[in-house]
Design a protein around this motif. Structure first.
Motif, PDB file in Angstrom:
ATOM      1  N   PRO A  17      45.032  45.273  55.181  1.00  0.00           N
ATOM      2  CA  PRO A  17      46.619  45.090  54.436  1.00  0.00           C
ATOM      3  C   PRO A  17      47.383  43.657  54.417  1.00  0.00           C
ATOM      4  CG  PRO A  17      46.647  46.540  56.379  1.00  0.00           C
ATOM      5  CD  PRO A  17      45.297  45.805  56.635  1.00  0.00           C
ATOM      6  N   VAL A  18      47.878  43.579  53.456  1.00  0.00           N
ATOM      7  CA  VAL A  18      48.371  42.107  53.254  1.00  0.00           C
ATOM      8  C   VAL A  18      49.703  42.265  52.514  1.00  0.00           C
ATOM      9  CG1 VAL A  18      46.489  40.813  53.036  1.00  0.00           C
ATOM     10  CG2 VAL A  18      47.379  41.645  50.773  1.00  0.00           C
ATOM     11  N   GLY A  19      50.809  41.559  52.716  1.00  0.00           N
ATOM     12  CA  GLY A  19      52.149  41.724  52.034  1.00  0.00           C
ATOM     13  C   GLY A  19      51.809  41.331  50.707  1.00  0.00           C
ATOM     14  N   ASP A  20      52.893  41.530  49.716  1.00  0.00           N
ATOM     15  CA  ASP A  20      53.047  41.410  48.373  1.00  0.00           C
ATOM     16  C   ASP A  20      52.868  39.882  47.930  1.00  0.00           C
ATOM     17  OD1 ASP A  20      53.289  44.250  48.175  1.00  0.00           O
ATOM     18  OD2 ASP A  20      55.640  44.152  47.643  1.00  0.00           O
ATOM     19  N   GLU A  21      53.470  39.177  48.588  1.00  0.00           N
ATOM     20  CA  GLU A  21      53.651  37.686  48.440  1.00  0.00           C
ATOM     21  C   GLU A  21      52.294  37.172  48.522  1.00  0.00           C
ATOM     22  OE1 GLU A  21      56.045  33.713  49.541  1.00  0.00           O
ATOM     23  OE2 GLU A  21      57.225  35.738  49.377  1.00  0.00           O
ATOM     24  N   ASP A  22      51.541  37.522  49.585  1.00  0.00           N
ATOM     25  CA  ASP A  22      50.411  37.056  50.112  1.00  0.00           C
ATOM     26  C   ASP A  22      48.937  37.350  48.875  1.00  0.00           C
ATOM     27  OD1 ASP A  22      51.040  35.409  52.282  1.00  0.00           O
ATOM     28  OD2 ASP A  22      50.592  37.244  53.658  1.00  0.00           O
ATOM     29  N   LEU A  23      49.403  38.645  48.627  1.00  0.00           N
ATOM     30  CA  LEU A  23      48.288  39.243  47.528  1.00  0.00           C
ATOM     31  C   LEU A  23      48.553  38.452  46.268  1.00  0.00           C
ATOM     32  CD1 LEU A  23      46.323  41.379  46.810  1.00  0.00           C
ATOM     33  CD2 LEU A  23      48.066  43.005  46.569  1.00  0.00           C
ATOM     34  N   LEU A  24      49.746  38.399  45.864  1.00  0.00           N
ATOM     35  CA  LEU A  24      50.108  37.614  44.721  1.00  0.00           C
ATOM     36  C   LEU A  24      49.530  36.275  44.537  1.00  0.00           C
ATOM     37  CD1 LEU A  24      51.400  37.711  41.840  1.00  0.00           C
ATOM     38  CD2 LEU A  24      53.636  37.160  42.820  1.00  0.00           C
ATOM     39  N   ALA A  25      49.724  35.578  45.756  1.00  0.00           N
ATOM     40  CA  ALA A  25      49.167  34.137  46.032  1.00  0.00           C
ATOM     41  C   ALA A  25      47.786  34.134  45.900  1.00  0.00           C
ATOM     42  CB  ALA A  25      49.634  33.567  47.510  1.00  0.00           C
ATOM     43  N   ALA A  26      47.049  35.200  46.469  1.00  0.00           N
ATOM     44  CA  ALA A  26      45.822  35.332  46.204  1.00  0.00           C
ATOM     45  C   ALA A  26      45.235  35.628  44.873  1.00  0.00           C
ATOM     46  CB  ALA A  26      45.008  36.447  47.221  1.00  0.00           C
ATOM     47  N   LEU A  27      45.833  36.249  44.080  1.00  0.00           N
ATOM     48  CA  LEU A  27      45.721  36.406  42.558  1.00  0.00           C
ATOM     49  C   LEU A  27      45.782  35.317  41.997  1.00  0.00           C
ATOM     50  CD1 LEU A  27      45.078  38.302  40.309  1.00  0.00           C
ATOM     51  CD2 LEU A  27      47.412  38.793  40.195  1.00  0.00           C
ATOM     52  N   ILE A  28      46.844  34.604  42.237  1.00  0.00           N
ATOM     53  CA  ILE A  28      47.212  33.063  41.578  1.00  0.00           C
ATOM     54  C   ILE A  28      46.075  32.166  42.043  1.00  0.00           C
ATOM     55  CG2 ILE A  28      48.712  31.356  41.480  1.00  0.00           C
ATOM     56  CD1 ILE A  28      50.902  33.510  41.843  1.00  0.00           C
ATOM     57  N   GLY A  29      45.520  32.190  43.218  1.00  0.00           N
ATOM     58  CA  GLY A  29      44.473  31.296  43.714  1.00  0.00           C
ATOM     59  C   GLY A  29      43.141  31.434  43.167  1.00  0.00           C
ATOM     60  N   HIS A  30      42.862  32.891  42.605  1.00  0.00           N
ATOM     61  CA  HIS A  30      41.595  33.109  42.414  1.00  0.00           C
ATOM     62  C   HIS A  30      41.056  32.627  41.048  1.00  0.00           C
ATOM     63  CE1 HIS A  30      38.074  35.945  41.521  1.00  0.00           C
ATOM     64  NE2 HIS A  30      38.224  36.220  42.919  1.00  0.00           N
ATOM     65  N   GLU A  31      39.796  32.323  41.167  1.00  0.00           N
ATOM     66  CA  GLU A  31      39.120  31.746  40.054  1.00  0.00           C
ATOM     67  C   GLU A  31      39.404  32.206  38.679  1.00  0.00           C
ATOM     68  OE1 GLU A  31      34.542  31.464  38.977  1.00  0.00           O
ATOM     69  OE2 GLU A  31      34.813  30.052  40.507  1.00  0.00           O
ATOM     70  N   GLN A  32      39.228  33.479  38.783  1.00  0.00           N
ATOM     71  CA  GLN A  32      39.333  34.531  37.390  1.00  0.00           C
ATOM     72  C   GLN A  32      40.779  34.366  36.962  1.00  0.00           C
ATOM     73  OE1 GLN A  32      37.298  36.274  35.624  1.00  0.00           O
ATOM     74  NE2 GLN A  32      35.966  35.143  37.099  1.00  0.00           N
ATOM     75  N   PHE A  33      42.008  33.760  37.638  1.00  0.00           N
ATOM     76  CA  PHE A  33      43.231  33.687  37.120  1.00  0.00           C
ATOM     77  C   PHE A  33      43.150  32.203  36.173  1.00  0.00           C
ATOM     78  CE2 PHE A  33      47.855  32.663  37.395  1.00  0.00           C
ATOM     79  CZ  PHE A  33      48.208  33.870  37.246  1.00  0.00           C
ATOM     80  N   ARG A  34      42.115  31.475  36.392  1.00  0.00           N
ATOM     81  CA  ARG A  34      42.102  30.055  35.927  1.00  0.00           C
ATOM     82  C   ARG A  34      41.237  30.191  34.341  1.00  0.00           C
ATOM     83  NH1 ARG A  34      43.256  26.386  39.549  1.00  0.00           N
ATOM     84  NH2 ARG A  34      43.461  27.223  41.535  1.00  0.00           N
ATOM     85  N   ASP A  35      42.154  30.897  33.500  1.00  0.00           N
ATOM     86  CA  ASP A  35      41.553  31.152  32.137  1.00  0.00           C
ATOM     87  C   ASP A  35      42.566  30.920  31.315  1.00  0.00           C
ATOM     88  OD1 ASP A  35      40.488  32.273  29.761  1.00  0.00           O
ATOM     89  OD2 ASP A  35      39.638  33.908  30.627  1.00  0.00           O
ATOM     90  N   ASP A  36      42.486  29.924  30.523  1.00  0.00           N
ATOM     91  CA  ASP A  36      43.631  29.357  29.457  1.00  0.00           C
ATOM     92  C   ASP A  36      43.505  30.100  28.073  1.00  0.00           C
ATOM     93  OD1 ASP A  36      41.156  28.267  27.948  1.00  0.00           O
ATOM     94  OD2 ASP A  36      41.701  26.277  28.344  1.00  0.00           O
ATOM     95  N   TYR A  37      42.647  31.115  28.014  1.00  0.00           N
ATOM     96  CA  TYR A  37      42.643  32.002  26.820  1.00  0.00           C
ATOM     97  C   TYR A  37      42.592  31.031  25.517  1.00  0.00           C
ATOM     98  CZ  TYR A  37      43.308  35.518  30.387  1.00  0.00           C
ATOM     99  OH  TYR A  37      43.220  36.422  31.330  1.00  0.00           O
ATOM    100  N   ALA A  38      42.027  30.025  25.446  1.00  0.00           N
ATOM    101  CA  ALA A  38      41.824  29.147  24.274  1.00  0.00           C
ATOM    102  C   ALA A  38      40.506  29.075  24.112  1.00  0.00           C
ATOM    103  CB  ALA A  38      42.524  27.672  24.779  1.00  0.00           C
ATOM    104  N   GLY A  39      39.682  29.865  24.423  1.00  0.00           N
ATOM    105  CA  GLY A  39      38.190  29.979  24.171  1.00  0.00           C
ATOM    106  C   GLY A  39      37.346  29.458  25.134  1.00  0.00           C
ATOM    107  N   GLY A  40      37.676  28.686  26.080  1.00  0.00           N
ATOM    108  CA  GLY A  40      36.751  28.110  27.107  1.00  0.00           C
ATOM    109  C   GLY A  40      36.400  28.994  28.254  1.00  0.00           C
ATOM    110  N   GLY A  41      37.200  30.334  28.516  1.00  0.00           N
ATOM    111  CA  GLY A  41      36.802  31.023  29.349  1.00  0.00           C
ATOM    112  C   GLY A  41      37.351  30.715  30.569  1.00  0.00           C
ATOM    113  N   VAL A  42      36.874  31.133  32.039  1.00  0.00           N
ATOM    114  CA  VAL A  42      37.492  31.019  33.304  1.00  0.00           C
ATOM    115  C   VAL A  42      36.921  29.501  33.635  1.00  0.00           C
ATOM    116  CG1 VAL A  42      37.415  31.653  35.564  1.00  0.00           C
ATOM    117  CG2 VAL A  42      37.444  33.181  33.818  1.00  0.00           C
ATOM    118  N   LEU A  43      37.728  28.682  34.027  1.00  0.00           N
ATOM    119  CA  LEU A  43      37.328  27.317  34.657  1.00  0.00           C
ATOM    120  C   LEU A  43      37.638  27.149  36.004  1.00  0.00           C
ATOM    121  CD1 LEU A  43      38.954  25.371  31.469  1.00  0.00           C
ATOM    122  CD2 LEU A  43      36.629  26.128  31.783  1.00  0.00           C
ATOM    123  N   PRO A  44      36.567  27.249  36.750  1.00  0.00           N
ATOM    124  CA  PRO A  44      36.678  26.926  38.089  1.00  0.00           C
ATOM    125  C   PRO A  44      37.723  26.032  38.651  1.00  0.00           C
ATOM    126  CG  PRO A  44      34.574  27.444  37.737  1.00  0.00           C
ATOM    127  CD  PRO A  44      35.160  27.360  36.548  1.00  0.00           C
TER     128      PRO A  44
END
Length: 97
Positions: free
Chosen positions: A42-69
């Motif tokens: 179990p993790v708290g909401d803020e820690d889970l949100l930080a993990a999501l923001i820090g995840h590679e899949q969150f790094r998508d500019d949606y401008a055609g380049g896809g996920v950029l690590p």
């Protein structure tokens, strides 16, 4: 917290070939689903949100380049400006559901 979210699958639903009632409706709309498995402990909401923001899949500019690590954007937003503090928890009443 080490990022323990695991990307399982991604699905892109593109409306490009869908016939909308209004001819100008499509306007390059899409839905990009990214399914991530939560950590086993179990993790708290803020820690889970930080993990999501820090995840590679969150790094998508949606401008055609896809996920950029090494990407620095999420959609049109600079990642340096996207922090757990930038989000506000809302209840069902505020969300309109």
């Amino acid at each position: 917290m080490q990022n323990t979210l695991t990307h399982e699958v991604g699905i892109l639903i593109n409306s490009r070939s869908y016939t909308f009632r209004e001819p100008r409706s499509p306007a390059y709309r899409w839905v990009d689903l990214k399914r991530l498995r939560l950590p086993p402990e179990p993790v708290g909401d803020e820690d889970l949100l930080a993990a999501l923001i820090g995840h590679e899949q969150f790094r998508d500019d949606y401008a055609g380049g896809g996920v950029l690590p090494e990407g620095i954007r999420h959609g049109p937003y600079w990642l340096r400006a996207v922090t757990p503090d930038a989000y506000e928890a809302v209840g069902r009443e505020e969300s309109g559901n």
